[in-house]
Scaffold this motif. Structure first.
Motif, PDB file in Angstrom:
ATOM      1  N   HIS A 272       0.830  -1.211   0.000  1.00  0.00           N
ATOM      2  CA  HIS A 272       0.000   0.000   0.000  1.00  0.00           C
ATOM      3  C   HIS A 272       0.859   1.252   0.000  1.00  0.00           C
ATOM      4  CE1 HIS A 272       0.475   0.883   4.396  1.00  0.00           C
ATOM      5  NE2 HIS A 272       0.520  -0.436   4.512  1.00  0.00           N
ATOM      6  N   CYS A 273       0.295   2.285  -0.614  1.00  0.00           N
ATOM      7  CA  CYS A 273       1.006   3.556  -0.780  1.00  0.00           C
ATOM      8  C   CYS A 273       0.478   4.642   0.149  1.00  0.00           C
ATOM      9  CB  CYS A 273       0.905   4.036  -2.228  1.00  0.00           C
ATOM     10  SG  CYS A 273       1.594   2.891  -3.428  1.00  0.00           S
ATOM     11  N   ASP A 274      -0.572   4.360   0.913  1.00  0.00           N
ATOM     12  CA  ASP A 274      -1.026   5.328   1.908  1.00  0.00           C
ATOM     13  C   ASP A 274      -0.219   5.127   3.190  1.00  0.00           C
ATOM     14  OD1 ASP A 274      -2.436   2.815   2.166  1.00  0.00           O
ATOM     15  OD2 ASP A 274      -3.703   3.761   3.677  1.00  0.00           O
ATOM     16  N   VAL A 275      -0.179   6.159   4.024  1.00  0.00           N
ATOM     17  CA  VAL A 275       0.571   6.102   5.274  1.00  0.00           C
ATOM     18  C   VAL A 275      -0.258   6.707   6.399  1.00  0.00           C
ATOM     19  CG1 VAL A 275       2.848   6.193   4.178  1.00  0.00           C
ATOM     20  CG2 VAL A 275       1.694   8.334   4.813  1.00  0.00           C
ATOM     21  N   VAL A 276       0.156   6.433   7.635  1.00  0.00           N
ATOM     22  CA  VAL A 276      -0.452   7.106   8.781  1.00  0.00           C
ATOM     23  C   VAL A 276       0.118   8.519   8.858  1.00  0.00           C
ATOM     24  CG1 VAL A 276      -0.807   4.979  10.084  1.00  0.00           C
ATOM     25  CG2 VAL A 276       1.315   6.255  10.387  1.00  0.00           C
ATOM     26  N   PRO A 277      -0.565   9.432   9.558  1.00  0.00           N
ATOM     27  CA  PRO A 277      -0.026  10.789   9.705  1.00  0.00           C
ATOM     28  C   PRO A 277       1.379  10.763  10.292  1.00  0.00           C
ATOM     29  CG  PRO A 277      -2.300  10.710  10.424  1.00  0.00           C
ATOM     30  CD  PRO A 277      -1.893   9.290  10.182  1.00  0.00           C
ATOM     31  N   GLU A 278       2.168  11.780   9.945  1.00  0.00           N
ATOM     32  CA  GLU A 278       3.567  11.786  10.358  1.00  0.00           C
ATOM     33  C   GLU A 278       3.740  11.867  11.868  1.00  0.00           C
ATOM     34  OE1 GLU A 278       2.482  15.918   8.729  1.00  0.00           O
ATOM     35  OE2 GLU A 278       2.191  13.829   8.155  1.00  0.00           O
ATOM     36  N   GLY A 279       2.820  12.531  12.575  1.00  0.00           N
ATOM     37  CA  GLY A 279       2.948  12.630  14.016  1.00  0.00           C
ATOM     38  C   GLY A 279       4.088  13.537  14.436  1.00  0.00           C
ATOM     39  N   ASN A 280       4.479  13.408  15.705  1.00  0.00           N
ATOM     40  CA  ASN A 280       5.503  14.270  16.276  1.00  0.00           C
ATOM     41  C   ASN A 280       6.788  13.500  16.543  1.00  0.00           C
ATOM     42  OD1 ASN A 280       3.693  16.689  16.787  1.00  0.00           O
ATOM     43  ND2 ASN A 280       2.624  15.129  17.969  1.00  0.00           N
TER      44      ASN A 280
ATOM     45  N   ALA B 123      -2.297   3.720  16.484  1.00  0.00           N
ATOM     46  CA  ALA B 123      -0.944   4.063  16.910  1.00  0.00           C
ATOM     47  C   ALA B 123      -0.989   4.598  18.334  1.00  0.00           C
ATOM     48  CB  ALA B 123      -0.323   5.098  15.974  1.00  0.00           C
ATOM     49  N   VAL B 124      -0.080   4.145  19.169  1.00  0.00           N
ATOM     50  CA  VAL B 124       0.022   4.671  20.530  1.00  0.00           C
ATOM     51  C   VAL B 124       0.494   6.118  20.443  1.00  0.00           C
ATOM     52  CG1 VAL B 124       1.169   4.444  22.763  1.00  0.00           C
ATOM     53  CG2 VAL B 124       0.542   2.387  21.454  1.00  0.00           C
ATOM     54  N   PRO B 125      -0.238   7.063  21.057  1.00  0.00           N
ATOM     55  CA  PRO B 125       0.119   8.474  20.919  1.00  0.00           C
ATOM     56  C   PRO B 125       1.312   8.870  21.788  1.00  0.00           C
ATOM     57  CG  PRO B 125      -1.783   8.262  22.340  1.00  0.00           C
ATOM     58  CD  PRO B 125      -1.486   6.876  21.828  1.00  0.00           C
ATOM     59  N   ASP B 126       2.216   9.643  21.200  1.00  0.00           N
ATOM     60  CA  ASP B 126       3.354  10.129  21.973  1.00  0.00           C
ATOM     61  C   ASP B 126       3.217  11.594  22.358  1.00  0.00           C
ATOM     62  OD1 ASP B 126       3.757  11.346  19.546  1.00  0.00           O
ATOM     63  OD2 ASP B 126       5.842  10.718  19.309  1.00  0.00           O
ATOM     64  N   ARG B 127       2.117  12.253  21.960  1.00  0.00           N
ATOM     65  CA  ARG B 127       1.864  13.641  22.327  1.00  0.00           C
ATOM     66  C   ARG B 127       0.383  13.807  22.677  1.00  0.00           C
ATOM     67  NH1 ARG B 127       6.631  13.494  21.532  1.00  0.00           N
ATOM     68  NH2 ARG B 127       8.015  15.097  20.656  1.00  0.00           N
ATOM     69  N   ALA B 128       0.122  14.611  23.681  1.00  0.00           N
ATOM     70  CA  ALA B 128      -1.249  14.958  24.048  1.00  0.00           C
ATOM     71  C   ALA B 128      -1.217  16.232  24.875  1.00  0.00           C
ATOM     72  CB  ALA B 128      -1.911  13.832  24.842  1.00  0.00           C
TER      73      ALA B 128
END
Length: 464
Positions: A92-100, A219-224
């Protein structure tokens, strides 16, 4: 390696190292997070642009290509006649958001100590380029194919997999398919999936003014962060937390450690850090506190034991569950969750247990589920793949099951087949799939290409 064809395969892969790196870099450079649907771009302009780029690269390699209305595309070694059996790979060519937390631009591939860094180098743009080069080998060497080979290129894997649903509705399914979107050696089973949201009542008269975190439900979030109407002096400090005050409001910011929902071990959920802070500080209203207590059970452990849903069937790894994103919308907090479960539970049991935990403090909404799937490890195609992997690598591995969900479950006879290596530790500067500084070992990608080419040749020799 006793197969006489391997010398040619090895030479091809090594000769094309620079070109493969160039084309991975070109595909990663296209931001392809799902966006607003548009004509010809059902999953948004980013995924469509990435599909176009992948098909452009395939055409440059001399392969025939097809774009199926922007839902999915493919390259192939030759036309597939109606009713003809064919093999397929699917990436697949889609990705998850880049995040922080990135050290540099996520869409610019960097090479460091033999590792590629960039969003999609491992999941799944790097492997997509490998499948195109595998077909290039078959074409360049004039291989006579009992089963034509089609390299499918999806663009909706990270969210709803509607691309493969579209394919199944409009095209004949392959006789056998493998997806390079997991770990080696061969994954012949995937856990079930259960997703949804914990939604609070309308929060009136409380102290929470805003609460947001995470980039994707899986995805486990690393920012909030959370904005509260209390002074910082009333909040309990903790690791990963910072407080800033302005105009009578305090913003709590949390930094954790991200990772994929299917393998949450070692991650630190930033949302949970704020939930714990608020509960330990005792500053929230009764309604807010009751809701946060539900979230505390969600975040207490990734095996679901605090929610009463822990499960282990001995076939798959135990159940996992994580909280992915949180937002404040229409006066309510909405916390998404991502659960991967084995065969000794199901969506009804999970729903009942989680509703009992919620009581009147929260409600479950937008629930979706998928059942586990399993293919007999002794089947001819799977034996072909595992034997090829072991011969190329010199290992003696066996097929395994996992918690991740791939395209494989959407096909009648399919498995996931690399190229990740669970036993290969990430260097300090690289991150996992879905994490910051996503990394892939380039030598291992080249080795995977050799495995894929030989496997496709050997699959021609069995009855499907």
């Amino acid at each position: 390696m006793n197969d006489p064809r391997f010398a040619s395969i090895d030479a091809f892969a090594e000769q094309n190292r620079d070109a493969i790196l160039r084309d991975i870099t070109r595909l990663v450079a296209v931001p392809s997070v799902e966006g607003t649907p548009a004509p010809g771009a059902p999953f948004g302009p980013g995924p469509r642009a990435a599909l176009d780029k992948a098909l452009e690269i395939a055409a440059e390699l001399g392969l025939a290509t097809h774009n199926a209305d922007g839902y999915i595309g493919w390259a192939e070694t030759g036309p597939v006649a109606d009713g003809q059996k064919y093999l397929a790979t699917i990436t697949h060519c889609d990705v998850v958001p880049e995040g922080n937390g990135w050290d540099a631009d996520p869409y610019t591939v960097r090479v460091r100590d033999g590792w590629l860094l960039g969003r999609g180098v491992a999941d799944d743009k790097g492997p997509a380029i490998l499948t195109l080069y595998a077909l290039k080998y078959l074409k360049d060497n004039g291989v006579a194919l009992k089963y034509p080979v089609r390299a499918l290129l999806g663009v909706n894997e990270e969210t709803r997999m509607e691309d493969v649903d579209y394919y199944a509705e409009h095209y004949e399914q392959p006789a056998f398919c493998f997806t390079p979107d997991a770990e080696f050696p061969v994954c012949n089973g995937e856990k079930g999936g259960f997703n949804g949201e914990f939604v609070s009542p309308v929060l009136e008269g409380g102290i929470i003014r805003d609460f947001a975190g995470g980039v994707a439900h899986n995805a486990v979030p690393d920012r909030a962060f959370c904005v509260v109407a209390v002074p910082a002096s009333r909040l309990k400090a903790g690791a990963g937390l910072t407080f800033t005050e302005e105009n009578g409001l305090t913003t709590i910011r949390a930094v954790g450690k991200s990772g994929h929902a299917a393998t949450p071990e070692g991650t630190i959920n930033a949302i949970s850090l704020i939930v714990s802070c608020l509960l330990e500080s005792g500053v929230c209203s009764e309604t807010e506190t009751a809701y946060l207590q539900v979230l505390a059970k969600l975040h207490a452990s990734t095996d679901g034991s605090a929610l009463g849903i822990a499960a282990d069937d001995g076939l798959f790894t135990p159940l996992t569950i994580i909280g992915g994103t949180i937002e404040c919308k229409d006066g309510c907090l909405r916390q998404t969750f991502d659960c991967r479960y084995p065969t000794n539970t199901d969506a009804d049991k999970l729903t009942a247990a989680m509703q009992a935990v919620c009581g009147t403090a929260a409600k479950l909404e937008n629930l979706t589920s998928r059942v586990p799937f399993y293919i007999d490890a002794g089947s001819p195609a799977i034996q072909t793949l595992i034997n090829t992997y072991n011969e190329v690598t010199g290992e003696n591995q066996k097929p395994f099951t996992m918690g991740g969900g791939t395209y494989a479950r959407h096909f009648p006879y399919a498995v996931s087949f690399g190229p990740e290596h669970a036993d290969l530790p990430l260097p300090e500067f690289a991150g996992p799939m879905h994490g910051a500084n996503e990394g892939a070992n380039f030598d291992k990608l080249i080795e995977a290409l050799k495995i894929y080419i030989l496997a496709l040749l050997r699959l021609q020799e069995i009855e499907l």
